[in-house]
Design a protein around this motif. Sequence first.
Motif, PDB file in Angstrom:
ATOM      1  N   MET A   1     -18.425 -41.174 -24.093  1.00  0.00           N
ATOM      2  CA  MET A   1     -17.951 -39.823 -23.754  1.00  0.00           C
ATOM      3  C   MET A   1     -16.587 -39.868 -23.056  1.00  0.00           C
ATOM      4  N   GLN A   2     -16.449 -40.906 -22.162  1.00  0.00           N
ATOM      5  CA  GLN A   2     -15.184 -41.040 -21.433  1.00  0.00           C
ATOM      6  C   GLN A   2     -14.025 -41.311 -22.394  1.00  0.00           C
ATOM      7  N   GLU A   3     -14.300 -42.149 -23.398  1.00  0.00           N
ATOM      8  CA  GLU A   3     -13.256 -42.457 -24.387  1.00  0.00           C
ATOM      9  C   GLU A   3     -12.887 -41.210 -25.187  1.00  0.00           C
ATOM     10  N   LYS A   4     -13.901 -40.419 -25.503  1.00  0.00           N
ATOM     11  CA  LYS A   4     -13.665 -39.178 -26.252  1.00  0.00           C
ATOM     12  C   LYS A   4     -12.789 -38.218 -25.452  1.00  0.00           C
ATOM     13  N   TYR A   5     -13.096 -38.101 -24.147  1.00  0.00           N
ATOM     14  CA  TYR A   5     -12.286 -37.209 -23.321  1.00  0.00           C
ATOM     15  C   TYR A   5     -10.848 -37.716 -23.196  1.00  0.00           C
ATOM     16  N   SER A   6     -10.686 -39.037 -23.049  1.00  0.00           N
ATOM     17  CA  SER A   6      -9.337 -39.596 -22.909  1.00  0.00           C
ATOM     18  C   SER A   6      -8.509 -39.324 -24.158  1.00  0.00           C
ATOM     19  N   LYS A   7      -9.149 -39.449 -25.325  1.00  0.00           N
ATOM     20  CA  LYS A   7      -8.443 -39.165 -26.586  1.00  0.00           C
ATOM     21  C   LYS A   7      -8.053 -37.693 -26.664  1.00  0.00           C
ATOM     22  N   MET A   8      -8.970 -36.817 -26.254  1.00  0.00           N
ATOM     23  CA  MET A   8      -8.706 -35.378 -26.281  1.00  0.00           C
ATOM     24  C   MET A   8      -7.536 -35.039 -25.362  1.00  0.00           C
ATOM     25  N   GLU A   9      -7.559 -35.602 -24.171  1.00  0.00           N
ATOM     26  CA  GLU A   9      -6.481 -35.346 -23.207  1.00  0.00           C
ATOM     27  C   GLU A   9      -5.143 -35.823 -23.760  1.00  0.00           C
ATOM     28  N   SER A  10      -5.147 -37.006 -24.359  1.00  0.00           N
ATOM     29  CA  SER A  10      -3.915 -37.555 -24.918  1.00  0.00           C
ATOM     30  C   SER A  10      -3.383 -36.677 -26.057  1.00  0.00           C
ATOM     31  N   ASP A  11      -4.280 -36.232 -26.936  1.00  0.00           N
ATOM     32  CA  ASP A  11      -3.866 -35.376 -28.068  1.00  0.00           C
ATOM     33  C   ASP A  11      -3.241 -34.075 -27.575  1.00  0.00           C
ATOM     34  N   LEU A  12      -3.907 -33.442 -26.606  1.00  0.00           N
ATOM     35  CA  LEU A  12      -3.465 -32.106 -26.185  1.00  0.00           C
ATOM     36  C   LEU A  12      -2.228 -32.153 -25.283  1.00  0.00           C
ATOM     37  N   LEU A  13      -1.916 -33.322 -24.736  1.00  0.00           N
ATOM     38  CA  LEU A  13      -0.691 -33.454 -23.944  1.00  0.00           C
ATOM     39  C   LEU A  13       0.501 -33.916 -24.791  1.00  0.00           C
ATOM     40  N   GLN A  14       0.235 -34.311 -26.038  1.00  0.00           N
ATOM     41  CA  GLN A  14       1.282 -34.902 -26.869  1.00  0.00           C
ATOM     42  C   GLN A  14       2.500 -33.986 -27.077  1.00  0.00           C
ATOM     43  N   PRO A  15       2.322 -32.683 -27.380  1.00  0.00           N
ATOM     44  CA  PRO A  15       3.510 -31.823 -27.567  1.00  0.00           C
ATOM     45  C   PRO A  15       4.403 -31.737 -26.326  1.00  0.00           C
ATOM     46  N   ILE A  16       3.832 -32.006 -25.143  1.00  0.00           N
ATOM     47  CA  ILE A  16       4.644 -31.975 -23.918  1.00  0.00           C
ATOM     48  C   ILE A  16       5.393 -33.295 -23.756  1.00  0.00           C
ATOM     49  N   ARG A  17       4.783 -34.373 -24.194  1.00  0.00           N
ATOM     50  CA  ARG A  17       5.404 -35.693 -24.022  1.00  0.00           C
ATOM     51  C   ARG A  17       6.669 -35.842 -24.851  1.00  0.00           C
ATOM     52  N   LYS A  18       6.656 -35.333 -26.085  1.00  0.00           N
ATOM     53  CA  LYS A  18       7.786 -35.584 -26.980  1.00  0.00           C
ATOM     54  C   LYS A  18       8.084 -34.345 -27.825  1.00  0.00           C
ATOM     55  N   ILE A  19       9.360 -33.986 -27.896  1.00  0.00           N
ATOM     56  CA  ILE A  19       9.798 -32.877 -28.752  1.00  0.00           C
ATOM     57  C   ILE A  19      10.599 -33.461 -29.897  1.00  0.00           C
ATOM     58  N   SER A  20      10.173 -33.187 -31.127  1.00  0.00           N
ATOM     59  CA  SER A  20      10.857 -33.734 -32.299  1.00  0.00           C
ATOM     60  C   SER A  20      12.194 -33.034 -32.519  1.00  0.00           C
ATOM     61  N   LEU A  21      13.003 -33.584 -33.427  1.00  0.00           N
ATOM     62  CA  LEU A  21      14.290 -32.965 -33.752  1.00  0.00           C
ATOM     63  C   LEU A  21      14.085 -31.566 -34.327  1.00  0.00           C
ATOM     64  N   ALA A  22      13.086 -31.428 -35.199  1.00  0.00           N
ATOM     65  CA  ALA A  22      12.801 -30.108 -35.776  1.00  0.00           C
ATOM     66  C   ALA A  22      12.436 -29.103 -34.675  1.00  0.00           C
ATOM     67  N   GLY A  23      11.687 -29.577 -33.670  1.00  0.00           N
ATOM     68  CA  GLY A  23      11.317 -28.706 -32.562  1.00  0.00           C
ATOM     69  C   GLY A  23      12.537 -28.258 -31.768  1.00  0.00           C
ATOM     70  N   LYS A  24      13.479 -29.168 -31.562  1.00  0.00           N
ATOM     71  CA  LYS A  24      14.698 -28.811 -30.829  1.00  0.00           C
ATOM     72  C   LYS A  24      15.559 -27.824 -31.617  1.00  0.00           C
ATOM     73  N   ILE A  25      15.630 -28.034 -32.932  1.00  0.00           N
ATOM     74  CA  ILE A  25      16.399 -27.097 -33.772  1.00  0.00           C
ATOM     75  C   ILE A  25      15.770 -25.711 -33.731  1.00  0.00           C
ATOM     76  N   TRP A  26      14.440 -25.657 -33.784  1.00  0.00           N
ATOM     77  CA  TRP A  26      13.714 -24.375 -33.719  1.00  0.00           C
ATOM     78  C   TRP A  26      14.015 -23.655 -32.408  1.00  0.00           C
ATOM     79  N   ILE A  27      13.961 -24.387 -31.301  1.00  0.00           N
ATOM     80  CA  ILE A  27      14.239 -23.767 -29.995  1.00  0.00           C
ATOM     81  C   ILE A  27      15.694 -23.290 -29.941  1.00  0.00           C
ATOM     82  N   GLY A  28      16.612 -24.102 -30.475  1.00  0.00           N
ATOM     83  CA  GLY A  28      18.021 -23.710 -30.485  1.00  0.00           C
ATOM     84  C   GLY A  28      18.244 -22.448 -31.304  1.00  0.00           C
ATOM     85  N   PHE A  29      17.567 -22.360 -32.451  1.00  0.00           N
ATOM     86  CA  PHE A  29      17.695 -21.165 -33.295  1.00  0.00           C
ATOM     87  C   PHE A  29      17.215 -19.910 -32.551  1.00  0.00           C
ATOM     88  N   LEU A  30      16.079 -20.041 -31.865  1.00  0.00           N
ATOM     89  CA  LEU A  30      15.536 -18.886 -31.134  1.00  0.00           C
ATOM     90  C   LEU A  30      16.465 -18.463 -29.993  1.00  0.00           C
TER      91      LEU A  30
END
Length: 447
Positions: A1-30
């Motif tokens: 269960m602990q491993e499952k929670y750690s994976k879930m936490e890692s997945d859901l924090l991923q968009p905060i850890r790294k912003i792709s080039l496409a993500g930066k272009i999208w933000i710049g466009f907005l």
Amino acid sequence: MQEKYSKMESDLLQPIRKISLAGKIWIGFLIIACLCGLYAYYLQESRSKYETIALRDYTMWGVYISTFVFYVALSLVGALMSAILKLINFEWYRPLARIAQIISVSAIIMAGLCIDSAMGRPDRLYYLLLHGRLQSPIVWDVIVVVTYIAASCLLLFIPMLPEMAICRDRLTEKPAWMRWMYNKLSFGWKGAPEQWKIVKRSVHILAVMVVPLGVSIHTVTAWLFATTLRPEWDSTNFGPYFVSGAFLLGCAAMIVAVYMIRKFYHYEKYLTVKHFDRMGKMLVLLGLCYTYFNVNEYLVPSYKMSGLHANHLLDLFVGESAAMYWMVAVFGFIIPGTLPMFKAMRKPLPLTIIATTVVIAAWFKRYLIVIPGLSHTFLPIQDVPESWTHYTPSLIEMTIVGATFAALLLIVTLFSRLFPIISIWEVAEGEGVNLSRINKHIKSKMV
């Protein structure tokens, strides 16, 4: 269960850890789209209104007010997805609640900006607050809008307290200002049983409060029209008619948002096909309810075809606005009330296409509610300028309206890049993870 929670936490924090080039272009466009809107607003306020906008003596409420009504309707998504589903113990609300709540808060902020743009003189808002009369529905609207914003912000923020502590302790590689922000916003969260108890009780109370507030804000907005001496708005059906349309729009917008977040953040594991299946069923129910209120709104008056009301109805059914009216009828409530009945149409992609047409039709629906009726005069009148009898939004008006949509998307995008867009602890709890296990991942740390 602990491993499952750690994976879930890692997945859901991923968009905060790294912003792709496409993500930066999208933000710049907005951001560029928002800046264009600001420049258009500067032109509107610094030059003659007769040159910059298309509003005239007949059509004094234009695209700003119709978009305001659209945003007010969209804001009901928070009450629908994060409050009502929670209160009736529909467990599948868990990964959807925060997405709905940030859309709700963003939409109601944009509604306020539309009102400011429509006023022409922003200082009038100050005088409304200073000298507003309680007999006026506009004052009622201001009161419920402010209360709804406050309750929605609290319903968004309080469940985030545990995750602020998770971000504080896990995202140590982020810049100092972000770590400082997480530390301050966590308010010293340590995951003590008393803290969990307070958070859960507060969220439950707020969820109970938000539902009547959400219904109130849409009902009072409907009254702004229904209490005005215009034949096309002379309806006792307007309150539930607006509320049912808002629920349908909120559900459709939620489907589109969930699809985009699922696809771009690779959240297929958390935003599953089952979520789309259930939201599709909800779309059918809400589409049928909205069809019922539309029939009530138009069938009885069209049977009588009395007086000035007939001009408005004939314009909608066979006149200048007919193409838009029938497009809205087909895509706005007939298709969402029928197609998702079939299981194949409740798959993610087909359902998202249907929901997108509903969102677009919903904007045009508000346009039809506000504008065509204003083109008809009360009394026969001669020698008025041609521009009074027709309304087509100017480029400046549409730029400002487009900028509000960009601003809404920018708020949601930035939020998802700074905070978990899916509640980690609520999803974990739904998966059977004990909250005490989550506490072990949070280091004790006082502000």
